[in-house]
Scaffold this active site. Sequence first.
Site, PDB file in Angstrom:
ATOM      1  N   TYR A 105      72.249  60.760  70.077  1.00 36.78           N
ATOM      2  CA  TYR A 105      72.350  61.239  68.691  1.00 36.78           C
ATOM      3  C   TYR A 105      72.329  62.759  68.641  1.00 36.78           C
ATOM      4  O   TYR A 105      73.151  63.383  67.956  1.00 36.78           O
ATOM      5  CB  TYR A 105      71.203  60.672  67.852  1.00 36.78           C
ATOM      6  CG  TYR A 105      71.226  61.158  66.422  1.00 36.78           C
ATOM      7  CD1 TYR A 105      72.141  60.656  65.512  1.00 36.78           C
ATOM      8  CD2 TYR A 105      70.334  62.143  65.989  1.00 36.78           C
ATOM      9  CE1 TYR A 105      72.179  61.116  64.203  1.00 36.78           C
ATOM     10  CE2 TYR A 105      70.348  62.598  64.690  1.00 36.78           C
ATOM     11  CZ  TYR A 105      71.276  62.085  63.792  1.00 36.78           C
ATOM     12  OH  TYR A 105      71.310  62.556  62.498  1.00 36.78           O
ATOM     13  N   SER A 161      72.320  68.226  61.907  1.00 36.01           N
ATOM     14  CA  SER A 161      70.928  67.782  61.929  1.00 36.01           C
ATOM     15  C   SER A 161      70.084  68.831  62.638  1.00 36.01           C
ATOM     16  O   SER A 161      70.597  69.591  63.463  1.00 36.01           O
ATOM     17  CB  SER A 161      70.810  66.450  62.686  1.00 36.01           C
ATOM     18  OG  SER A 161      69.456  66.093  62.920  1.00 36.01           O
TER      19      SER A 161
END
Length: 249
Positions: free
Chosen positions: A158, A144
């Site tokens: 995250y 990501s």
Amino acid sequence: MATSNIAGKIVVITGASSGLGESTARLLAAQGAKVVIGARRMDRIDTVVGDIAAAGGEAIGVKTDVTVRKDVEGLVQTALKKFDRVDVIVNNSGIMPIAPLVALKVDEWDRMIDVNIKGLLYGVAAVLPAMQKQGHGHIINIASVLGFKVLTPGGTVYSATKFAVRAITEGLRVELKTHNIRTTAISPGVVATELPESSSEEATRQHLRDFYKIAIPSDSIASAIAYAIEQPATVDINEIVIRPTAQEF
């Protein structure tokens, strides 16, 4: 896109019931790959497999929870039993329950670590012996843009899992290059998937829904995955970052 290096490849994909995984399965199958796809929602997997077959492609679906190592091994073993090899694995499964650290969502922290890190490692462990034996392979891990920048408040854990994905992928690159096994980390920005719905807090979900209005389609990421796979065996694309033009970070 030329398909000479995709047609006939055996590709395992986790998290393939929706979003990036589903788009990747459909695109690669359309380009001649044989896909073996897994996810927990078997009804959705069956739909993807049926659609691919109806379009003339080849796909096998296996119910897979990536937090259960034997499930991931079963997914890979299904590919090996049917096709005798695995050319590519796309470790795609991931969750993103956003919440400030002070909310102490410890169960969500555990789940993110189990899915985003351990689930990915289970995929690596499942394919690595076969890829070493056959003398080639390609491990693609979905990271990501938040593996470059910590999203805070809310996304600290995250982001930590996605920093870990990039670290694991780079470690694999160094260790596996002499085995002719390629590695690629794909780092998407805001993409139209179900990730914004992962949060247990309604206010956070609404904020993410608003932010995700700039999202690009998941097909954009699928095309990047296909591009990395399509390259000649001597070309190792190690990292691809894709984000909406309008995205700030």
